[in-house]
Design a protein around this motif. Structure first.
Motif, PDB file in Angstrom:
ATOM      1  N   ARG A  96       4.587  11.184   1.646  1.00  0.00           N
ATOM      2  CA  ARG A  96       4.089   9.949   1.027  1.00  0.00           C
ATOM      3  C   ARG A  96       4.798   8.765   1.689  1.00  0.00           C
ATOM      4  NH1 ARG A  96       4.497   9.667  -5.318  1.00  0.00           N
ATOM      5  NH2 ARG A  96       2.720  11.076  -5.040  1.00  0.00           N
ATOM      6  N   TYR A  97       4.025   7.724   1.977  1.00  0.00           N
ATOM      7  CA  TYR A  97       4.584   6.539   2.628  1.00  0.00           C
ATOM      8  C   TYR A  97       4.125   5.289   1.897  1.00  0.00           C
ATOM      9  CZ  TYR A  97       5.323   9.766   6.543  1.00  0.00           C
ATOM     10  OH  TYR A  97       5.700  10.833   7.330  1.00  0.00           O
ATOM     11  N   TYR A  98       5.077   4.377   1.693  1.00  0.00           N
ATOM     12  CA  TYR A  98       4.762   3.049   1.186  1.00  0.00           C
ATOM     13  C   TYR A  98       4.785   2.079   2.362  1.00  0.00           C
ATOM     14  CZ  TYR A  98       5.241   4.632  -3.637  1.00  0.00           C
ATOM     15  OH  TYR A  98       5.061   5.286  -4.835  1.00  0.00           O
ATOM     16  N   LEU A  99       3.749   1.264   2.462  1.00  0.00           N
ATOM     17  CA  LEU A  99       3.620   0.343   3.581  1.00  0.00           C
ATOM     18  C   LEU A  99       3.933  -1.079   3.156  1.00  0.00           C
ATOM     19  CD1 LEU A  99       1.950   2.854   4.527  1.00  0.00           C
ATOM     20  CD2 LEU A  99       0.602   1.249   5.882  1.00  0.00           C
ATOM     21  N   GLY A 100       4.572  -1.813   4.060  1.00  0.00           N
ATOM     22  CA  GLY A 100       4.910  -3.192   3.756  1.00  0.00           C
ATOM     23  C   GLY A 100       5.089  -4.037   4.995  1.00  0.00           C
ATOM     24  N   ARG A 101       5.523  -5.264   4.775  1.00  0.00           N
ATOM     25  CA  ARG A 101       5.662  -6.222   5.875  1.00  0.00           C
ATOM     26  C   ARG A 101       6.802  -5.847   6.814  1.00  0.00           C
ATOM     27  NH1 ARG A 101       2.881 -10.822   5.049  1.00  0.00           N
ATOM     28  NH2 ARG A 101       1.754 -10.847   3.074  1.00  0.00           N
ATOM     29  N   SER A 157      17.402   6.445   3.784  1.00  0.00           N
ATOM     30  CA  SER A 157      16.071   7.037   3.653  1.00  0.00           C
ATOM     31  C   SER A 157      15.036   5.919   3.622  1.00  0.00           C
ATOM     32  CB  SER A 157      15.982   7.860   2.365  1.00  0.00           C
ATOM     33  OG  SER A 157      16.210   7.021   1.240  1.00  0.00           O
ATOM     34  N   PRO A 158      13.889   6.102   4.276  1.00  0.00           N
ATOM     35  CA  PRO A 158      12.889   5.032   4.335  1.00  0.00           C
ATOM     36  C   PRO A 158      12.207   4.820   2.987  1.00  0.00           C
ATOM     37  CG  PRO A 158      12.054   7.022   5.375  1.00  0.00           C
ATOM     38  CD  PRO A 158      13.486   7.295   5.038  1.00  0.00           C
ATOM     39  N   LEU A 159      12.286   3.604   2.495  1.00  0.00           N
ATOM     40  CA  LEU A 159      11.583   3.236   1.270  1.00  0.00           C
ATOM     41  C   LEU A 159      10.236   2.578   1.583  1.00  0.00           C
ATOM     42  CD1 LEU A 159      14.511   1.734  -0.847  1.00  0.00           C
ATOM     43  CD2 LEU A 159      13.462   3.992  -1.082  1.00  0.00           C
ATOM     44  N   VAL A 160      10.218   1.763   2.631  1.00  0.00           N
ATOM     45  CA  VAL A 160       9.000   1.071   3.039  1.00  0.00           C
ATOM     46  C   VAL A 160       8.854   1.208   4.551  1.00  0.00           C
ATOM     47  CG1 VAL A 160       7.731  -1.114   3.067  1.00  0.00           C
ATOM     48  CG2 VAL A 160       9.275  -0.599   1.160  1.00  0.00           C
ATOM     49  N   VAL A 161       7.656   1.547   4.985  1.00  0.00           N
ATOM     50  CA  VAL A 161       7.361   1.660   6.402  1.00  0.00           C
ATOM     51  C   VAL A 161       6.746   0.358   6.894  1.00  0.00           C
ATOM     52  CG1 VAL A 161       5.957   2.862   8.129  1.00  0.00           C
ATOM     53  CG2 VAL A 161       7.031   4.150   6.273  1.00  0.00           C
ATOM     54  N   ASP A 162       7.231  -0.147   8.022  1.00  0.00           N
ATOM     55  CA  ASP A 162       6.640  -1.344   8.630  1.00  0.00           C
ATOM     56  C   ASP A 162       5.185  -1.066   8.974  1.00  0.00           C
ATOM     57  OD1 ASP A 162       5.885  -3.288  10.846  1.00  0.00           O
ATOM     58  OD2 ASP A 162       7.905  -3.998  10.422  1.00  0.00           O
ATOM     59  N   GLY A 173       0.797  -1.219   0.000  1.00  0.00           N
ATOM     60  CA  GLY A 173       0.000   0.000   0.000  1.00  0.00           C
ATOM     61  C   GLY A 173       0.828   1.267   0.000  1.00  0.00           C
ATOM     62  N   ARG A 174       0.135   2.357  -0.287  1.00  0.00           N
ATOM     63  CA  ARG A 174       0.747   3.685  -0.259  1.00  0.00           C
ATOM     64  C   ARG A 174      -0.281   4.655   0.289  1.00  0.00           C
ATOM     65  NH1 ARG A 174       1.755   6.923  -5.865  1.00  0.00           N
ATOM     66  NH2 ARG A 174       0.588   8.727  -5.114  1.00  0.00           N
ATOM     67  N   MET A 175       0.179   5.628   1.040  1.00  0.00           N
ATOM     68  CA  MET A 175      -0.727   6.678   1.497  1.00  0.00           C
ATOM     69  C   MET A 175      -0.058   8.034   1.310  1.00  0.00           C
ATOM     70  SD  MET A 175      -0.737   6.111   5.620  1.00  0.00           S
ATOM     71  CE  MET A 175       0.745   6.323   6.626  1.00  0.00           C
ATOM     72  N   ASP A 176      -0.839   8.971   0.769  1.00  0.00           N
ATOM     73  CA  ASP A 176      -0.381  10.347   0.561  1.00  0.00           C
ATOM     74  C   ASP A 176      -1.079  11.245   1.568  1.00  0.00           C
ATOM     75  OD1 ASP A 176       0.819   9.138  -1.541  1.00  0.00           O
ATOM     76  OD2 ASP A 176      -0.203  10.268  -3.112  1.00  0.00           O
ATOM     77  N   ALA A 215      10.201  -2.862   7.469  1.00  0.00           N
ATOM     78  CA  ALA A 215      10.762  -1.567   7.097  1.00  0.00           C
ATOM     79  C   ALA A 215      11.998  -1.777   6.224  1.00  0.00           C
ATOM     80  CB  ALA A 215      11.130  -0.780   8.348  1.00  0.00           C
ATOM     81  N   VAL A 216      12.085  -1.009   5.154  1.00  0.00           N
ATOM     82  CA  VAL A 216      13.210  -1.102   4.234  1.00  0.00           C
ATOM     83  C   VAL A 216      13.766   0.294   4.002  1.00  0.00           C
ATOM     84  CG1 VAL A 216      13.969  -1.736   1.908  1.00  0.00           C
ATOM     85  CG2 VAL A 216      12.245  -3.130   3.090  1.00  0.00           C
ATOM     86  N   SER A 217      15.089   0.419   4.102  1.00  0.00           N
ATOM     87  CA  SER A 217      15.755   1.706   3.873  1.00  0.00           C
ATOM     88  C   SER A 217      16.665   1.606   2.666  1.00  0.00           C
ATOM     89  CB  SER A 217      16.583   2.114   5.099  1.00  0.00           C
ATOM     90  OG  SER A 217      15.753   2.254   6.238  1.00  0.00           O
ATOM     91  N   GLY A 218      16.855   2.759   1.980  1.00  0.00           N
ATOM     92  CA  GLY A 218      17.746   2.812   0.842  1.00  0.00           C
ATOM     93  C   GLY A 218      19.195   2.951   1.267  1.00  0.00           C
ATOM     94  N   PRO A 219      20.123   3.038   0.317  1.00  0.00           N
ATOM     95  CA  PRO A 219      21.553   3.163   0.633  1.00  0.00           C
ATOM     96  C   PRO A 219      21.861   4.377   1.498  1.00  0.00           C
ATOM     97  CG  PRO A 219      21.226   2.651  -1.687  1.00  0.00           C
ATOM     98  CD  PRO A 219      19.876   2.954  -1.135  1.00  0.00           C
ATOM     99  N   ASP A 220      21.062   5.440   1.345  1.00  0.00           N
ATOM    100  CA  ASP A 220      21.285   6.636   2.153  1.00  0.00           C
ATOM    101  C   ASP A 220      20.468   6.618   3.442  1.00  0.00           C
ATOM    102  OD1 ASP A 220      18.811   6.812   1.037  1.00  0.00           O
ATOM    103  OD2 ASP A 220      19.025   8.874   0.307  1.00  0.00           O
TER     104      ASP A 220
END
Length: 699
Positions: A83-88, A97-102, A74-77, A90-95
């Motif tokens: 903007r947040y992407y939701l997932g199983r 920065s949050p890519l997926v929120v738990d 899912g995504r919520m704006d 939490a996933v962060s990028g190389p920097d």
């Protein structure tokens, strides 16, 4: 249906999140391998730190292993532009920065709870339908823009995604609902930790899935508090545990144990059953007093003065002294077996005094010999008469020994039950003496009694054993309405701080002690830290056509309870077939079942299982037995006493009148059977239908 205009962009984002997830797993693996490659030498502190690093890295690897389950759902704006992407997970990028929120993070709450009337600052809620890492569909709900997004004002979050999930065929394993949790369910999942939370929910309201998601949420939110104490999930039977055992791992959690009431008693296996009146009595709260009295009856003074030979002396313990010693030890703290050690010391001290008097008299007031108290205690400990005397006064006992002695002795039963049980009740508990503890056929109703006895007796030998059962930071109980008072006492011992989630449905109470109110359950539990009651009133699983029939039964079984509201309709009414051979009819339906249509359960009373299985075999139908094989076959025979909490695409209920007649809570058992299907229901009968099904019966 045209492709969503942002599908390609969203797929690219999900691909980026997966790449970051793979890198996070690789980092965790490198850490674990690096520490394991280090020398095993060094100081104790260094070795301890290596173990912690390895354990943490391996735990992280487990959390990041989502298998084939979609990472992002899912995504919520927000109105502020975030903007947040939701997932199983939490996933962060190389920097970083949050890519997926738990999904359990506080910010994710709005995704599950926003409605048209309360948008919670959202402008968009987007659900992704995924096959592993590939997005196959997108559905949007817009808030505050004047658009009437589907379901925004219906109280449903992402109705399109929800209904699509509900229409999927079953596989014999419960799936998580992390992508489609609804507002009322989320309020249960995120409820605070302390105290007792009761979740009352009718069939199909998702209460079992909610309970498991709550366990995952608590482990995430209160990890420091629960990491050492743990969470225990208690289910009604082993079939149910196999059905749910993949949900928590799919949510990235392995910190919760799964068990049944019987599974809490180590070293004992349920091997038999007993009449309903006996099982009902064994579950009665009065049995706690009976067992306590049974233990006290084994703490008894000598009937007469007893002499223990000791060399040329005869050391005598008088009846009066033994009575005083028993009375003193009884008043002290600790379990029966632990207090035996105190009794032994007091008896030995009294005998040592006797020895000193005899020695003094023999020496006519001269100096004592060299024998010390410790030397006398050591020698007397090997004396058979000494051991017999101690065992008469205060035997070391295991729970199995205590209950076996109690139930196989009418005098012991009469003594333990005096003033607690009526004579005819005490007589119900009597059973034949077994030659060996290994020969005893223990029943499910015996398990709480064994646990009660263990709590009073303590470990039989050794001084370094734990006095009580393992305790937990939180206990989640499914089908809690079916637990007897004695089983509830088992749970209370394992939750000393009163932190529990009790999930169930009073209308589906089919045990021997079926309550009419949750207050009847709570009276046996620690409630000092408060009680919160939540009700799930929407049935997502059971279609309207089936609930219409089932609710007729509910109105008779528990007219004071709220009827669940269905969110969907299949257009397929339940089909009632009056036949002469119910087994052959059920087999005919099963033979025509298409495995591509999901799972089919044939629900019948335990006494009818063999006949139904024979009919299926004669018809050449491949099937499984739920008790033996779980729910992995397309067609499964399910006994009425293990069907609670399960769901199937199609269900055949065999001989409803027999279900009613043979269950302790007949109409409620029928209600449970009628509400297991997500799509289609057949009722086959040769006997007249139960009155509870109502005059207006489907054709």
């Amino acid at each position: 249906m045209s492709e969503h205009p942002e599908l390609a962009a969203e797929q690219a984002y999900v691909d980026r999140a997966y790449a970051a997830l793979h890198e996070m797993r690789a980092d965790a693996a490198r850490i674990a391998e690096g520490v394991l490659d280090e020398s095993t030498g060094g100081t104790h502190q260094a070795r301890y730190e290596r173990d912690v690093f390895v354990q943490t890295a391996l735990q992280r690897l487990h959390q990041l292993d989502i298998g084939d389950h979609p990472l992002v759902f899912g995504r919520m704006d927000r109105a502020d532009g975030d903007r947040y992407y939701l997932g199983r997970v939490a996933v962060s990028g190389p920097d970083r920065s949050p890519l997926v929120v738990d999904w359990r993070a506080p910010v994710a709450e709005a995704f599950y709870r926003a409605t048209g009337r309360e948008p919670m600052d959202l402008t968009l809620r987007r659900h992704f339908s995924c096959e592993s890492s590939r997005i196959v569909g997108i559905s949007d709900e817009r808030f505050g823009s004047g658009e009437d997004g589907d379901g925004v004002d219906l109280g449903l979050a992402g109705p399109g995604a929800l209904l699509a999930a509900l229409e999927r065929t079953r596989t014999g394993r419960m799936r998580d609902i992390v992508a489609t949790v609804q507002r009322e369910q989320d309020e249960v999942i995120r409820a605070p930790l302390p105290g007792i939370l009761i979740v009352q929910g009718g069939p199909g309201t998702g209460k079992t899935a909610v309970a498991l998601h709550r366990a995952a949420y608590l482990l995430f939110t209160y990890r420091r508090h629960l990491s050492s104490r743990g969470i225990l999930v208690v289910g009604p039977n082993d079939v149910f545990l196999r059905y749910i055992d993949q949900v928590l791992p799919a949510l990235g959690e392995s910190g919760a144990g799964l068990t049944t009431i019987a599974g809490m008693v180590p070293g004992v296996t349920v091997r038999g059953s007993e009449p309903d009146d006996v099982a009902r009595l064994k579950g009665d709260a009065r049995m706690a007093r009976v067992i306590k009295r049974a233990v006290q009856d084994r703490q008894r003074p000598l009937r007469r003065d007893t002499t223990v030979p000791f060399g040329r002396y005869g050391l005598t313990l008088s009846r009066n002294d033994s009575e005083q010693i028993v009375r003193t030890v009884r008043r002290g703290p600790g379990s029966h077996n632990r207090k035996r050690r105190q009794l032994v010391k007091l008896v030995l001290r009294r005998l040592y005094d006797e020895y000193r008097k005899a020695a003094d008299a023999e020496l006519k007031g001269g100096a004592l010999g060299e024998m010390s108290f410790e030397e006398l205690a050591s020698e007397l400990g090997a004396e058979p008469e000494m051991r017999r005397m101690l065992d008469r006064m205060w035997p070391a006992l295991s729970a199995r020994e205590l209950l076996h002695d109690l139930f196989s002795s009418r005098p012991l039963l009469a003594s333990a039950g005096r003033g607690v049980l009526a004579p005819d009740e005490a007589a119900l508990l009597h059973r034949a003496h077994s030659e060996s503890l290994r020969d005893i056929v223990w029943t499910l109703a015996d398990m709480p009694l064994l646990d009660e006895a263990t709590s009073l007796l303590g470990p039989k030998r050794g001084t370094d054993e734990d006095e009580g059962p393992r305790t937990y930071g939180h206990i989640v109980v499914d089908e809690a309405q079916d637990l007897s008072p004695m089983a509830l006492r088992m749970l209370a011992r394992r939750a000393p701080h009163g932190s529990m989630t009790l999930v169930g449905d009073i209308a589906q109470a089919t045990g021997h002690h079926a309550p009419d109110r949750w207050d009847e359950v709570l009276r046996h539990l620690p409630t000092e830290r408060g009680i919160v009651v939540k009700e799930l009133g929407v049935s997502y699983r059971t279609p309207a056509e089936i609930l219409e029939l089932a609710n007729r039964v509910l109105r008779r079984a528990a007219p004071h309870l709220r009827l669940p509201e269905p969110v969907r309709s299949t257009g397929i009414a339940p089909e009632v077939r009056s036949v002469s051979d119910v087994g052959a009819e059920a087999a005919g339906i099963a033979k025509r079942h298409d495995p591509g249509e999901g799972t089919l359960a044939i629900v019948c009373s335990p006494t009818q299982v063999d006949d139904v299985m024979t009919a299926l075999a004669d018809a050449g139908v491949a099937f499984g037995d739920a008790v033996v094989h779980g729910l992995q076959q397309s067609v499964t025979v399910v006994r009425e006493d293990v069907m609670k909490g399960l769901e199937f695409d199609e269900v055949v209920v065999v001989e409803p009148a027999r279900l009613v007649r043979e269950s302790p809570q007949g109409d409620r058992a029928l209600y449970v059977a009628l509400t297991r299907s997500t799509r289609r229901l057949w009722i086959v009968h040769a006997e007249p239908l139960p009155d509870a099904m109502g005059a207006e019966r489907p054709d």
